[in-house]
Motif scaffolding. Structure first.
Motif, mmCIF file in Angstrom:
data_model
loop_
_atom_site.group_PDB
_atom_site.id
_atom_site.type_symbol
_atom_site.label_atom_id
_atom_site.label_comp_id
_atom_site.label_asym_id
_atom_site.label_seq_id
_atom_site.Cartn_x
_atom_site.Cartn_y
_atom_site.Cartn_z
ATOM 1 N N MET A 43 0.847 -1.178 0.000
ATOM 2 C CA MET A 43 0.000 0.000 0.000
ATOM 3 C C MET A 43 0.885 1.231 0.000
ATOM 4 S SD MET A 43 -3.081 0.712 2.552
ATOM 5 C CE MET A 43 -3.495 2.348 2.997
ATOM 6 N N THR A 44 0.563 2.169 -0.816
ATOM 7 C CA THR A 44 1.338 3.400 -0.931
ATOM 8 C C THR A 44 0.711 4.495 -0.080
ATOM 9 O OG1 THR A 44 1.894 2.806 -3.192
ATOM 10 C CG2 THR A 44 2.249 5.092 -2.546
ATOM 11 N N ALA A 45 1.533 5.153 0.710
ATOM 12 C CA ALA A 45 1.045 6.271 1.521
ATOM 13 C C ALA A 45 1.042 7.536 0.681
ATOM 14 C CB ALA A 45 1.924 6.455 2.746
ATOM 15 N N THR A 46 -0.022 8.295 0.779
ATOM 16 C CA THR A 46 -0.097 9.559 0.055
ATOM 17 C C THR A 46 -0.394 10.680 1.038
ATOM 18 O OG1 THR A 46 -2.440 9.234 -0.393
ATOM 19 C CG2 THR A 46 -0.909 8.490 -2.086
ATOM 20 N N ASP A 47 0.152 11.858 0.749
ATOM 21 C CA ASP A 47 -0.069 13.027 1.599
ATOM 22 C C ASP A 47 -1.101 13.914 0.928
ATOM 23 O OD1 ASP A 47 0.016 15.066 3.388
ATOM 24 O OD2 ASP A 47 1.987 15.785 2.818
ATOM 25 N N THR A 48 -2.352 13.835 1.390
ATOM 26 C CA THR A 48 -3.415 14.615 0.766
ATOM 27 C C THR A 48 -3.439 16.053 1.255
ATOM 28 O OG1 THR A 48 -4.989 13.889 2.445
ATOM 29 C CG2 THR A 48 -4.891 12.604 0.400
ATOM 30 N N THR A 49 -2.748 16.365 2.373
ATOM 31 C CA THR A 49 -2.759 17.736 2.868
ATOM 32 C C THR A 49 -1.871 18.646 2.043
ATOM 33 O OG1 THR A 49 -1.010 17.275 4.462
ATOM 34 C CG2 THR A 49 -3.291 17.059 5.231
ATOM 35 N N ALA A 50 -0.983 18.077 1.224
ATOM 36 C CA ALA A 50 -0.087 18.897 0.416
ATOM 37 C C ALA A 50 -0.857 19.730 -0.606
ATOM 38 C CB ALA A 50 0.942 18.025 -0.285
ATOM 39 N N SER A 51 -2.004 19.255 -1.044
ATOM 40 C CA SER A 51 -2.786 19.991 -2.033
ATOM 41 C C SER A 51 -4.118 20.465 -1.470
ATOM 42 C CB SER A 51 -3.021 19.111 -3.259
ATOM 43 O OG SER A 51 -3.761 17.972 -2.886
ATOM 44 N N THR A 52 -4.193 20.587 -0.165
ATOM 45 C CA THR A 52 -5.442 20.992 0.488
ATOM 46 C C THR A 52 -5.285 22.361 1.135
ATOM 47 O OG1 THR A 52 -5.974 18.685 0.954
ATOM 48 C CG2 THR A 52 -7.135 20.338 2.239
ATOM 49 N N LEU A 53 -6.276 23.202 0.931
ATOM 50 C CA LEU A 53 -6.319 24.511 1.580
ATOM 51 C C LEU A 53 -6.752 24.310 3.022
ATOM 52 C CD1 LEU A 53 -6.056 27.529 0.670
ATOM 53 C CD2 LEU A 53 -8.531 27.529 0.494
ATOM 54 N N LEU A 54 -5.923 24.730 3.972
ATOM 55 C CA LEU A 54 -6.228 24.557 5.385
ATOM 56 C C LEU A 54 -6.741 25.881 5.948
ATOM 57 C CD1 LEU A 54 -3.133 22.460 6.467
ATOM 58 C CD2 LEU A 54 -5.411 21.647 5.849
ATOM 59 N N VAL A 55 -7.886 25.826 6.618
ATOM 60 C CA VAL A 55 -8.530 27.026 7.140
ATOM 61 C C VAL A 55 -8.821 26.821 8.624
ATOM 62 C CG1 VAL A 55 -10.511 28.580 6.915
ATOM 63 C CG2 VAL A 55 -9.598 27.430 4.893
ATOM 64 N N ALA A 56 -8.388 27.773 9.436
ATOM 65 C CA ALA A 56 -8.686 27.753 10.869
ATOM 66 C C ALA A 56 -9.552 28.968 11.176
ATOM 67 C CB ALA A 56 -7.394 27.807 11.672
ATOM 68 N N ILE A 57 -10.642 28.751 11.894
ATOM 69 C CA ILE A 57 -11.569 29.844 12.201
ATOM 70 C C ILE A 57 -11.798 29.894 13.702
ATOM 71 C CG2 ILE A 57 -13.831 30.857 11.758
ATOM 72 C CD1 ILE A 57 -13.925 29.264 9.145
ATOM 73 N N ASP A 58 -11.477 31.035 14.283
ATOM 74 C CA ASP A 58 -11.730 31.283 15.700
ATOM 75 C C ASP A 58 -13.084 31.981 15.796
ATOM 76 O OD1 ASP A 58 -11.534 31.596 18.424
ATOM 77 O OD2 ASP A 58 -10.064 33.216 18.341
ATOM 78 N N ILE A 59 -14.038 31.324 16.411
ATOM 79 C CA ILE A 59 -15.423 31.778 16.445
ATOM 80 C C ILE A 59 -15.672 32.645 17.672
ATOM 81 C CG2 ILE A 59 -17.833 31.004 16.569
ATOM 82 C CD1 ILE A 59 -16.509 30.208 13.963
ATOM 83 N N SER A 60 -16.401 33.736 17.481
ATOM 84 C CA SER A 60 -16.898 34.532 18.598
ATOM 85 C C SER A 60 -18.306 35.025 18.248
ATOM 86 C CB SER A 60 -15.963 35.686 18.941
ATOM 87 O OG SER A 60 -15.922 36.619 17.890
ATOM 88 N N LYS A 61 -18.915 35.738 19.145
ATOM 89 C CA LYS A 61 -20.317 36.118 18.965
ATOM 90 C C LYS A 61 -20.542 37.042 17.774
ATOM 91 C CE LYS A 61 -24.284 37.863 21.552
ATOM 92 N NZ LYS A 61 -24.754 38.319 22.864
ATOM 93 N N HIS A 62 -19.702 38.060 17.605
ATOM 94 C CA HIS A 62 -19.944 39.073 16.573
ATOM 95 C C HIS A 62 -19.030 38.967 15.359
ATOM 96 C CE1 HIS A 62 -22.807 41.053 19.152
ATOM 97 N NE2 HIS A 62 -21.923 41.032 20.139
ATOM 98 N N ARG A 63 -17.841 38.385 15.533
ATOM 99 C CA ARG A 63 -16.923 38.276 14.393
ATOM 100 C C ARG A 63 -16.100 36.999 14.530
ATOM 101 N NH1 ARG A 63 -14.164 41.862 17.747
ATOM 102 N NH2 ARG A 63 -12.009 41.249 18.070
ATOM 103 N N HIS A 64 -15.532 36.595 13.401
ATOM 104 C CA HIS A 64 -14.724 35.378 13.358
ATOM 105 C C HIS A 64 -13.376 35.723 12.718
ATOM 106 C CE1 HIS A 64 -18.603 33.696 14.180
ATOM 107 N NE2 HIS A 64 -19.039 33.829 12.932
ATOM 108 N N GLU A 65 -12.309 35.218 13.332
ATOM 109 C CA GLU A 65 -10.958 35.413 12.801
ATOM 110 C C GLU A 65 -10.606 34.190 11.964
ATOM 111 O OE1 GLU A 65 -9.360 38.237 13.221
ATOM 112 O OE2 GLU A 65 -10.872 39.010 14.595
ATOM 113 N N VAL A 66 -10.186 34.426 10.713
ATOM 114 C CA VAL A 66 -9.930 33.344 9.773
ATOM 115 C C VAL A 66 -8.449 33.350 9.390
ATOM 116 C CG1 VAL A 66 -10.545 32.388 7.519
ATOM 117 C CG2 VAL A 66 -12.272 33.621 8.853
ATOM 118 N N LEU A 67 -7.852 32.162 9.366
ATOM 119 C CA LEU A 67 -6.471 31.986 8.950
ATOM 120 C C LEU A 67 -6.472 30.943 7.842
ATOM 121 C CD1 LEU A 67 -3.513 32.755 9.627
ATOM 122 C CD2 LEU A 67 -3.475 30.736 11.093
ATOM 123 N N ILE A 68 -5.945 31.313 6.673
ATOM 124 C CA ILE A 68 -5.959 30.427 5.510
ATOM 125 C C ILE A 68 -4.525 30.052 5.167
ATOM 126 C CG2 ILE A 68 -6.597 30.179 3.079
ATOM 127 C CD1 ILE A 68 -8.728 32.372 3.581
#
Length: 79
Positions: free
Chosen positions: A1-26
């Motif tokens: 079985m061959t291991a593949t790294d699918t995160t190499a071609s994936t856009l990673l997004v982190a979102i810090d949620i709050s009541k009125h606004r959200h901080e996004v890191l792409i």
């Protein structure tokens, strides 16, 4: 079985949620700098974020740091 790294071609997004606004890191594959933006908890900004993510033309993986139930409208829209 061959291991593949699918995160190499994936856009990673982190979102810090709050009541009125959200901080996004792409994280774009192959780039050291990450894009930061702030969106408000409104449908217009949800649409703006979705359009930004679609423009990259890559699969997207999103992680939320949820606060209470404030993540639900954004998660529903992006889902």
């Amino acid at each position: 079985m061959t291991a593949t790294d699918t995160t190499a071609s994936t856009l990673l997004v982190a979102i810090d949620i709050s009541k009125h606004r959200h901080e996004v890191l792409i994280g774009v594959p192959g780039k050291k700098r990450r894009r930061r933006l702030t969106i408000t908890n409104t449908l217009d900004d949800f649409r703006r974020l979705a359009a930004i993510l679609v423009d990259y033309g890559l699969p997207v993986r999103i992680g939320f740091e949820a606060t209470g139930n404030y993540h639900r409208p954004l998660a529903h829209h992006l889902g």
